[in-house]
Design a protein around this motif. Structure first.
Motif, mmCIF file in Angstrom:
data_model
loop_
_atom_site.group_PDB
_atom_site.id
_atom_site.type_symbol
_atom_site.label_atom_id
_atom_site.label_comp_id
_atom_site.label_asym_id
_atom_site.label_seq_id
_atom_site.Cartn_x
_atom_site.Cartn_y
_atom_site.Cartn_z
ATOM 1 N N SER A 186 0.708 -1.631 -0.134
ATOM 2 C CA SER A 186 0.046 -0.093 -0.256
ATOM 3 C C SER A 186 1.219 1.416 0.140
ATOM 4 C CB SER A 186 -1.060 -0.380 1.016
ATOM 5 O OG SER A 186 0.007 -0.379 2.161
ATOM 6 N N GLN A 187 2.392 1.233 0.299
ATOM 7 C CA GLN A 187 3.070 2.434 0.305
ATOM 8 C C GLN A 187 3.402 2.852 -1.026
ATOM 9 O OE1 GLN A 187 6.500 0.572 2.987
ATOM 10 N NE2 GLN A 187 5.166 1.596 4.626
ATOM 11 N N ALA A 188 3.232 1.842 -1.899
ATOM 12 C CA ALA A 188 3.391 1.797 -3.358
ATOM 13 C C ALA A 188 2.395 2.543 -4.190
ATOM 14 C CB ALA A 188 3.631 1.207 -3.441
ATOM 15 N N SER A 189 3.191 3.309 -5.447
ATOM 16 C CA SER A 189 2.173 3.685 -5.993
ATOM 17 C C SER A 189 1.829 2.692 -6.831
ATOM 18 C CB SER A 189 2.894 4.832 -7.699
ATOM 19 O OG SER A 189 3.829 3.381 -8.378
ATOM 20 N N ASP A 190 0.252 3.243 -7.220
ATOM 21 C CA ASP A 190 -1.186 2.562 -7.935
ATOM 22 C C ASP A 190 -0.503 1.545 -8.749
ATOM 23 O OD1 ASP A 190 -2.590 4.349 -6.369
ATOM 24 O OD2 ASP A 190 -3.089 5.190 -7.832
ATOM 25 N N GLU A 191 0.417 1.691 -9.854
ATOM 26 C CA GLU A 191 0.925 0.426 -11.033
ATOM 27 C C GLU A 191 1.792 -0.226 -10.599
ATOM 28 O OE1 GLU A 191 3.134 1.092 -14.934
ATOM 29 O OE2 GLU A 191 2.448 3.137 -13.295
ATOM 30 N N TYR A 192 2.910 0.136 -9.223
ATOM 31 C CA TYR A 192 3.856 -0.554 -8.451
ATOM 32 C C TYR A 192 3.366 -1.268 -7.290
ATOM 33 C CZ TYR A 192 6.751 1.288 -11.937
ATOM 34 O OH TYR A 192 7.360 0.815 -13.377
ATOM 35 N N GLY A 193 1.920 -1.100 -6.938
ATOM 36 C CA GLY A 193 1.461 -1.951 -5.627
ATOM 37 C C GLY A 193 0.517 -3.289 -5.587
ATOM 38 N N GLY A 194 0.638 -3.784 -4.700
ATOM 39 C CA GLY A 194 -0.028 -5.084 -4.875
ATOM 40 C C GLY A 194 -0.137 -6.128 -6.001
ATOM 41 N N PRO A 224 19.306 10.428 -8.601
ATOM 42 C CA PRO A 224 18.781 10.318 -8.946
ATOM 43 C C PRO A 224 17.089 9.187 -9.102
ATOM 44 C CG PRO A 224 20.631 12.629 -9.429
ATOM 45 C CD PRO A 224 21.281 11.118 -9.012
ATOM 46 N N ILE A 225 18.277 9.096 -10.499
ATOM 47 C CA ILE A 225 16.715 8.160 -10.761
ATOM 48 C C ILE A 225 17.025 7.272 -10.148
ATOM 49 C CG2 ILE A 225 18.867 6.485 -12.331
ATOM 50 C CD1 ILE A 225 15.060 6.919 -13.553
ATOM 51 N N ILE A 226 18.072 6.767 -9.232
ATOM 52 C CA ILE A 226 17.223 5.565 -7.998
ATOM 53 C C ILE A 226 16.487 6.130 -6.999
ATOM 54 C CG2 ILE A 226 18.834 3.551 -5.833
ATOM 55 C CD1 ILE A 226 19.572 3.175 -9.350
ATOM 56 N N ILE A 227 17.146 7.414 -6.759
ATOM 57 C CA ILE A 227 15.910 8.086 -5.759
ATOM 58 C C ILE A 227 14.365 7.955 -6.180
ATOM 59 C CG2 ILE A 227 14.710 10.014 -5.094
ATOM 60 C CD1 ILE A 227 17.768 10.703 -4.434
ATOM 61 N N VAL A 228 14.131 8.070 -7.559
ATOM 62 C CA VAL A 228 13.035 8.129 -8.009
ATOM 63 C C VAL A 228 12.427 6.415 -8.396
ATOM 64 C CG1 VAL A 228 11.919 8.230 -10.672
ATOM 65 C CG2 VAL A 228 13.220 9.778 -9.772
ATOM 66 N N TYR A 253 7.850 2.384 -5.384
ATOM 67 C CA TYR A 253 7.065 1.499 -4.557
ATOM 68 C C TYR A 253 7.279 1.611 -2.544
ATOM 69 C CZ TYR A 253 9.197 -1.030 -8.271
ATOM 70 O OH TYR A 253 9.028 -2.695 -9.375
ATOM 71 N N VAL A 254 7.907 2.962 -2.345
ATOM 72 C CA VAL A 254 7.803 3.053 -1.209
ATOM 73 C C VAL A 254 7.192 4.368 -1.280
ATOM 74 C CG1 VAL A 254 8.624 3.580 1.353
ATOM 75 C CG2 VAL A 254 9.436 1.567 -0.146
ATOM 76 N N ARG A 255 7.063 5.974 -1.490
ATOM 77 C CA ARG A 255 5.614 7.022 -1.591
ATOM 78 C C ARG A 255 6.750 7.830 -1.739
ATOM 79 N NH1 ARG A 255 0.670 4.505 -2.210
ATOM 80 N NH2 ARG A 255 0.403 5.181 -0.404
ATOM 81 N N ASP A 256 7.467 7.555 0.082
ATOM 82 C CA ASP A 256 7.860 8.933 0.429
ATOM 83 C C ASP A 256 9.240 7.883 1.480
ATOM 84 O OD1 ASP A 256 6.869 6.767 2.426
ATOM 85 O OD2 ASP A 256 6.328 7.869 4.176
ATOM 86 N N ILE A 257 9.366 7.306 0.692
ATOM 87 C CA ILE A 257 10.973 7.011 0.685
ATOM 88 C C ILE A 257 12.200 7.817 0.898
ATOM 89 C CG2 ILE A 257 11.697 6.023 -1.682
ATOM 90 C CD1 ILE A 257 13.109 4.212 0.821
ATOM 91 N N LYS A 258 13.078 8.162 2.424
ATOM 92 C CA LYS A 258 13.328 9.328 1.324
ATOM 93 C C LYS A 258 15.482 9.060 1.626
ATOM 94 C CE LYS A 258 10.934 12.661 5.302
ATOM 95 N NZ LYS A 258 9.619 11.420 5.113
ATOM 96 N N MET A 259 15.678 9.912 1.270
ATOM 97 C CA MET A 259 17.227 10.041 1.143
ATOM 98 C C MET A 259 18.154 9.611 2.181
ATOM 99 S SD MET A 259 19.880 11.137 -1.032
ATOM 100 C CE MET A 259 19.704 12.485 -1.368
ATOM 101 N N GLY A 260 17.456 9.768 3.487
ATOM 102 C CA GLY A 260 18.398 9.309 4.310
ATOM 103 C C GLY A 260 18.176 7.281 4.642
ATOM 104 N N THR A 261 17.042 6.545 4.452
ATOM 105 C CA THR A 261 16.931 5.663 3.970
ATOM 106 C C THR A 261 17.685 4.872 2.532
ATOM 107 O OG1 THR A 261 14.706 5.342 4.948
ATOM 108 C CG2 THR A 261 14.619 3.772 3.313
ATOM 109 N N ILE A 262 17.859 5.919 1.920
ATOM 110 C CA ILE A 262 18.418 5.040 1.061
ATOM 111 C C ILE A 262 20.393 4.848 0.744
ATOM 112 C CG2 ILE A 262 19.111 5.731 -1.619
ATOM 113 C CD1 ILE A 262 16.388 7.039 -1.880
ATOM 114 N N LEU A 263 21.101 6.633 1.488
ATOM 115 C CA LEU A 263 21.901 6.100 1.293
ATOM 116 C C LEU A 263 22.181 4.410 2.997
ATOM 117 C CD1 LEU A 263 23.420 10.134 1.108
ATOM 118 C CD2 LEU A 263 23.064 7.888 -0.466
#
Length: 526
Positions: free
Chosen positions: A249-257, A466-470, A475-485
């Protein structure tokens, strides 16, 4: 009262530490804002350090005196305004990413990619899925940077389909591609480029010394296994426990479920293998463009140049070729499965794909300014040269010197992204110095490649961040830079430790780094 978790279910110390780091890192602003802040810091630093200088070796071998240029000067302000659009359009990953994603998007929307991943899951034991993904990413350095835009989204999609956390799949792929630039079973375009710079530096001390493209080949082959094993272990033992269970449910509609992939049906298999056959024909045509002598994308090789140089133009066009490799079989699959009924369906799929890339385009505009500011001010090159000179002045010898150099290479990679540009001004300083200490130029080059690779994964100056962030935000709409790095940090640390140990053991055993290459060097007449 709920029972406390069993000991084996509790996160280990490393996972708990990374979770705390992620919580702190997630207090950082949105990635777009963060790039704006970093660009602003470059502007301020350029003004504070204006006039600082150093002699920097260019890729041509020429020495050039560089000074820090202030972006707050009349000339700097004028340049920022006049170059803003060029900085955006010249942002290296922008064109390749959009081109490849156009092909991937059509193939994904017809169901071809999803079907391919289902076939892969059915064919490969689940215990080997992660290792297979990482290995493919390591090998992708054969086609330069294409792995970043092709395999990282597929890694996320694959993990999501298996019910695993897609960010873990994305992270494993990103780490594999980044580490893979100094690990491969084949000689890539980077090998002759670095060998040429290493040879030029060695000639200043020993005019007859020659360094060839296979200088580190044996070491790179073993490193391929190392990177695959380490990144697989980090993914399953650290990253996935840290990320926890994915909530679709955290993902965009296209990539959720995303459900676990089912066994493909007969009609789906038929459509897939027809599309795969078409893909094989397209692949053969693509190969013809660069492999055979006289083909359009094959260059003429001058006597003495490595054979891989003939594929320079081929690799330059690789993003377009990869897009075609996805488009044609994707369309065929869609036609057979009736998800494509007319050309309008293909056009809509293409436009929908570009619609999902809007966030990346905005981020690329700001990231392009940040990277251009850093290059124009000369801050990166001067910092790297000063750091190298500082290490030279410390007076270390033997293995401590080599390890200190590896550390400097890793640190400098945080400021200068290009492996060849960085080596152009580091090689003339370190190669002769270490030859005097008994290290062969090939050993110095190998240590540099290790240091350069291990921080590719975490440097904010990596153009593909930047493309990795996008991709992650799908899959996680509100993911932040801290989690990624923070997710990428264990890969960097683990590869740094394992790769350094491999290099030390290799040298202690006196193993050749490549065909006929010794780890030691003796000065002529020494």
């Amino acid at each position: 009262m709920s029972a406390s978790p069993a000991p084996e279910e509790r996160p280990n110390l490393a996972v708990r530490t990374l979770e705390k780091i992620a919580r702190v890192g997630n207090r950082l602003p949105d990635p777009l804002t963060l790039f704006v802040i970093m660009a602003g810091l470059v502007v301020v630093l350029s003004a504070l350090l204006a006039g600082a200088s150093a002699e920097v070796r260019q890729t041509s071998g020429e020495l050039k005196l560089m000074e820090v240029q202030s972006l707050l000067s009349w000339e700097g302000i004028r340049w920022m305004f006049l170059s803003a659009i060029d900085n955006f359009m010249g942002f290296a990953p922008l064109g390749p990413v959009l081109t490849v994603m156009l092909g991937i998007g059509i193939a994904e929307r017809t169901g071809f990619i999803t079907m391919g991943l289902r076939v892969l899951v059915a064919s490969v034991p689940k215990s080997m899925i992660t290792a297979t993904l990482v290995f493919a990413c390591v090998m992708s350095s054969m086609v330069a940077d294409a792995g970043y835009v092709v395999l990282t989204p597929l890694g996320a999609l694959l993990f999501a389909g298996l019910g695993r956390h897609p960010i873990a799949g994305l992270a494993a792929a990103y780490a594999g591609v980044s580490g893979g630039f100094s690990a491969n079973l084949l000689i890539t375009g980077l090998d002759p480029m670095l060998a040429r710079l290493t040879g030029q530096a060695a000639e200043t001390l020993d005019p007859g010394y020659a360094v060839n493209a296979t200088a580190n080949y044996y070491f790179l082959v073993v490193s391929t296994i190392l990177v695959t094993v380490v990144c697989t272990w980090v993914t399953t033992k650290i990253v996935e426990p840290m990320l926890g269970k994915w909530d679709p449910s955290q993902a965009s509609d296209e990539y959720g479920g995303k459900d676990a992939p089912e066994e493909p049906g007969a009609e789906e298999r038929r459509a897939f293998f027809i599309a795969l056959a078409v893909g094989g024909v397209v692949a053969a045509g693509i190969a013809f463009l660069g492999i055979w002598s006289g083909s359009p994308l094959r260059d003429v090789v001058e006597p003495g140049e490595p054979a891989v140089s003939a594929l320079h133009s081929y690799f330059e066009a690789v993003e377009v070729l990869i897009a075609l490799l996805f488009v044609f079989p994707g369309i065929v699959y869609g036609v057979v499965m009736k998800s494509i009924k007319s050309d309008k369906d293909v056009a809509k799929m293409a436009s929908d794909t570009m619609g999902t890339m809007g966030a990346y385009v905005v981020l690329a505009f700001i990231a392009g300014q940040f990277v251009a500011y850093f290059n124009w001010t000369n801050l990166g090159a001067i910092t790297a040269v000063r750091g190298a000179q500082g290490l030279e002045a410390v007076g270390l010898t033997g293995m401590p010197l080599l390890l200190a150099f590896l550390g400097v290479s890793a640190l400098m990679n945080l400021f200068v992204g290009s492996a060849s540009a960085k080596w152009a001004f580091m090689a003339p300083i370190f190669v002769p110095m270490m030859m005097m200490m008994g290290f062969s130029p090939e050993v110095v080059q190998a240590a540099y490649r290790v240091g350069d690779s291990i921080t590719n994964i975490i440097t904010p100056l990596m153009p593909y961040l930047p493309i990795i962030i996008v991709f992650a935000q799908r899959y996680v709409r509100d993911i932040k830079m801290g989690t990624i790095l923070t997710t990428m940090l264990p890969y960097s640390v683990a590869l740094g430790i394992a790769w350094t140990v491999l290099l030390i053991v290799w040298l202690q055993l006196g193993l050749p780094l490549g065909p006929g290459v010794s780890a030691t060097y003796v000065l002529p007449g020494g």
